[in-house]
Design a protein around this motif. Structure first.
Motif, PDB file in Angstrom:
ATOM      1  N   UNK A  80      99.998   7.433  26.873  1.00  0.00           N
ATOM      2  CA  UNK A  80      99.187   6.393  27.506  1.00  0.00           C
ATOM      3  C   UNK A  80      99.314   5.070  26.762  1.00  0.00           C
ATOM      4  N   UNK A  81      99.206   5.119  25.442  1.00  0.00           N
ATOM      5  CA  UNK A  81      99.293   3.894  24.658  1.00  0.00           C
ATOM      6  C   UNK A  81     100.672   3.254  24.768  1.00  0.00           C
ATOM      7  N   UNK A  82     101.708   4.081  24.824  1.00  0.00           N
ATOM      8  CA  UNK A  82     103.076   3.569  24.964  1.00  0.00           C
ATOM      9  C   UNK A  82     103.220   2.810  26.287  1.00  0.00           C
ATOM     10  N   UNK A  83     102.703   3.400  27.364  1.00  0.00           N
ATOM     11  CA  UNK A  83     102.795   2.733  28.661  1.00  0.00           C
ATOM     12  C   UNK A  83     101.966   1.450  28.688  1.00  0.00           C
ATOM     13  N   UNK A  84     100.806   1.513  28.067  1.00  0.00           N
ATOM     14  CA  UNK A  84      99.953   0.330  28.055  1.00  0.00           C
ATOM     15  C   UNK A  84     100.588  -0.827  27.300  1.00  0.00           C
ATOM     16  N   UNK A  85     101.297  -0.533  26.213  1.00  0.00           N
ATOM     17  CA  UNK A  85     102.005  -1.592  25.484  1.00  0.00           C
ATOM     18  C   UNK A  85     103.022  -2.272  26.396  1.00  0.00           C
ATOM     19  N   UNK A  86     103.711  -1.460  27.183  1.00  0.00           N
ATOM     20  CA  UNK A  86     104.671  -2.043  28.126  1.00  0.00           C
ATOM     21  C   UNK A  86     103.995  -2.883  29.186  1.00  0.00           C
ATOM     22  N   UNK A  87     102.846  -2.425  29.681  1.00  0.00           N
ATOM     23  CA  UNK A  87     102.127  -3.183  30.700  1.00  0.00           C
ATOM     24  C   UNK A  87     101.566  -4.484  30.143  1.00  0.00           C
ATOM     25  N   UNK A  88     101.129  -4.463  28.899  1.00  0.00           N
ATOM     26  CA  UNK A  88     100.647  -5.701  28.267  1.00  0.00           C
ATOM     27  C   UNK A  88     101.781  -6.720  28.193  1.00  0.00           C
ATOM     28  N   UNK A  89     102.989  -6.255  27.857  1.00  0.00           N
ATOM     29  CA  UNK A  89     104.152  -7.152  27.862  1.00  0.00           C
ATOM     30  C   UNK A  89     104.402  -7.724  29.255  1.00  0.00           C
ATOM     31  N   UNK A  90     104.211  -6.879  30.284  1.00  0.00           N
ATOM     32  CA  UNK A  90     104.516  -7.307  31.652  1.00  0.00           C
ATOM     33  C   UNK A  90     103.498  -8.293  32.213  1.00  0.00           C
ATOM     34  N   UNK A  91     102.368  -8.476  31.555  1.00  0.00           N
ATOM     35  CA  UNK A  91     101.425  -9.498  32.009  1.00  0.00           C
ATOM     36  C   UNK A  91     101.964 -10.905  31.785  1.00  0.00           C
ATOM     37  N   UNK A  92     103.094 -11.006  31.054  1.00  0.00           N
ATOM     38  CA  UNK A  92     103.731 -12.310  30.813  1.00  0.00           C
ATOM     39  C   UNK A  92     105.006 -12.479  31.633  1.00  0.00           C
ATOM     40  N   UNK A  93     105.238 -11.555  32.563  1.00  0.00           N
ATOM     41  CA  UNK A  93     106.461 -11.587  33.361  1.00  0.00           C
ATOM     42  C   UNK A  93     106.502 -12.814  34.283  1.00  0.00           C
ATOM     43  N   UNK A  94     107.703 -13.215  34.687  1.00  0.00           N
ATOM     44  CA  UNK A  94     107.853 -14.359  35.596  1.00  0.00           C
ATOM     45  C   UNK A  94     107.344 -14.036  36.995  1.00  0.00           C
ATOM     46  N   UNK A  95     107.467 -12.767  37.415  1.00  0.00           N
ATOM     47  CA  UNK A  95     107.072 -12.376  38.764  1.00  0.00           C
ATOM     48  C   UNK A  95     105.558 -12.208  38.859  1.00  0.00           C
ATOM     49  N   UNK A  96     104.949 -12.886  39.826  1.00  0.00           N
ATOM     50  CA  UNK A  96     103.491 -12.796  40.007  1.00  0.00           C
ATOM     51  C   UNK A  96     103.082 -11.374  40.388  1.00  0.00           C
ATOM     52  N   UNK A  97     103.908 -10.721  41.209  1.00  0.00           N
ATOM     53  CA  UNK A  97     103.583  -9.353  41.622  1.00  0.00           C
ATOM     54  C   UNK A  97     103.618  -8.397  40.439  1.00  0.00           C
ATOM     55  N   UNK A  98     104.580  -8.596  39.557  1.00  0.00           N
ATOM     56  CA  UNK A  98     104.673  -7.741  38.373  1.00  0.00           C
ATOM     57  C   UNK A  98     103.482  -7.960  37.461  1.00  0.00           C
ATOM     58  N   UNK A  99     103.088  -9.216  37.276  1.00  0.00           N
ATOM     59  CA  UNK A  99     101.925  -9.514  36.439  1.00  0.00           C
ATOM     60  C   UNK A  99     100.662  -8.893  37.021  1.00  0.00           C
TER      61      UNK A  99
END
Length: 451
Positions: A80-99
């Motif tokens: 869970x923590x591993x996936x959450x770290x990845x999702x936290x990174x994706x909150x800075x993505x260029x794509x609005x849908x991904x964020x």
């Protein structure tokens, strides 16, 4: 203090805690073996040629839908923590849908599981991401960011960490709520978020009064303005007014006695006008708010007297027995159920006690203040409400449940229903319903043939 150092360390790469490197490795693995750095987005996104697009890390929307449940049953805390770290990174993505999907994934995970230590170390990173998405994002992204902010404060509970989150996000939430050009849905979610975060985090009485005034300025626009008008027509802004009213009512439950008296004098004679709105949700919100206001008033003065009691009870009785054909059956059923309880509260000072079961415990909801507080947090946490009632010290303090009950692994295992068993149960229930409907149809067919 080591924790403070970790809090101030961005979790987007480097050697700090291994979180960033793990996310980067996963990014590289899913993007054809090429390492891609995550950069924050800004107004100049189009001109930044070096910014990479890292939505290939994973599909955050899939995690947002069923990730926490899958991890609970099939994985580990580390997964869970591993996936959450990845999702936290994706909150800075260029794509609005991904964020947006990343924000929703984090929110669902935090609503389903207590991760206090994990988010405590990353609260600054998360707060920065939420701030950017509220400022730069469009409607859906702003809603996802505001919803995440609410759950983040629920996880952290009252204290300096939540206060700093409110201090950072409060002015932005207030600006969106009051911005007539912003999306109604975004303003609605921000109103709920602002009220909940203030309920949890604020320790400054002037800030509490300021939030109350902000929410007041919104829902009072629905008050009946013209004396010759008997019905308030709903508008696109009605959903915003409902959320503002409910958030305002929640904050009123923690106000000092003098402020409560002041608000009662201001709104007791105006709030009943909302019962004439043609939107069923507004009528219900107004009715429950009135019941709560009566409870607060009688708590302050046992012999509290309301001047227009006769006309108010007549209006409530009409809504409790409403049979207008132009209204949907579901709306009428829901409205009648609520207003029967509201009428009992106003006339008889009675409240129908409800029981909420969670794990081996149960909680009795025996007043309107408790009911409104429970409904507010359940709306935010959804199916995770029961888990938080068991484990979240803040919520347990709010509902006076005492410290969390410690259960051994064997007891937890016996209490837990596997996914396979749940499917068998649902399948059996579906077959039983189908069989009952078939019998009912057969009887109707026989009656038709007889006549």
């Amino acid at each position: 203090m080591p924790k403070n150092k970790k809090r101030n360390t961005p979790h987007r790469g480097g050697s700090g805690g291994g979180g960033g490197s793990g996310a980067a490795a996963a990014t590289a693995a899913t993007a054809g073996g090429q390492h891609r750095n995550v950069q924050p987005f800004s107004d100049e996104d189009a001109s930044i040629e070096t910014m990479s697009h890292c939505s290939g890390y994973s599909d955050p929307s899939s995690f947002a839908e069923d990730g926490p449940e899958v991890l609970d049953e099939e994985g580990t805390q580390e997964d869970l923590e591993y996936k959450l770290k990845g999702l936290i990174d994706l909150t800075l993505d260029k794509s609005a849908k991904t964020r947006q999907a990343a924000l929703e994934g984090i929110k669902n995970a935090l609503a389903s599981k207590m991760l206090y230590e994990f988010i405590l170390e990353r609260r600054m990173t998360l707060t920065d991401s939420i701030e950017r998405c509220l400022k730069k994002g469009k409607s859906d992204e702003q809603r996802a960011a505001a919803a995440l902010a609410s759950v983040l404060c629920i996880q952290l509970g009252p204290g300096i960490e939540s206060e700093e989150i409110l201090k950072t996000l409060g002015p932005i939430l207030k600006k969106i709520i009051c911005d007539g050009a912003a999306s109604i849905q975004a303003r609605q979610t921000c109103a709920t978020c602002f009220g909940v975060c203030c309920f949890i985090a604020t320790d400054d009485i002037t800030e509490l009064y300021s939030t109350l005034e902000c929410l007041e300025n919104i829902f009072t626009k629905s008050y009946l303005k013209e004396k010759d008008t008997n019905i308030i027509c709903s508008t696109p802004n009605t959903v915003l007014h409902i959320s503002s009213l409910l958030a305002w009512t929640l904050l009123l439950t923690i106000c000092p006695i003098n402020e409560v008296k002041k608000k009662l004098e201001m709104h007791f004679h105006k709030l009943p006008s909302l019962l004439s709105c043609d939107d069923v949700n507004m009528r219900i919100a107004a009715g429950e708010s009135l019941a709560l206001l009566f409870e607060l008033a009688r708590g302050l003065e046992s012999d509290f007297f309301y001047e227009d009691m006769e006309s108010l009870t007549q209006m409530l009785r009409t809504l409790a027995t409403d049979g207008n054909k132009h209204r949907a059956k579901v709306d009428k059923r829901k409205q009648r159920s609520v207003f029967r309880d509201v009428l009992r509260a106003v006339e008889e000072r009675d409240f129908p006690t409800e029981t909420v079961k969670f794990g081996p415990e149960r909680m009795y909801i025996d007043c309107w203040v408790k009911k409104h507080t429970y409904d507010t947090f359940k709306e935010i946490l959804g199916s995770g409400m029961q888990y938080h009632l068991q484990s979240n010290e803040f919520l347990r303090n709010v509902f006076e449940l005492g410290p969390p009950v410690m259960l051994d692994a064997a007891t937890l295992k016996t209490m837990k229903i596997s996914r396979f068993e749940r499917r068998l149960y649902n399948s059996a229930a579906f077959k039983a319903r189908t069989k009952a409907r078939s019998k009912c149809r057969d009887k109707r067919a026989d009656v038709g043939e007889f006549f």
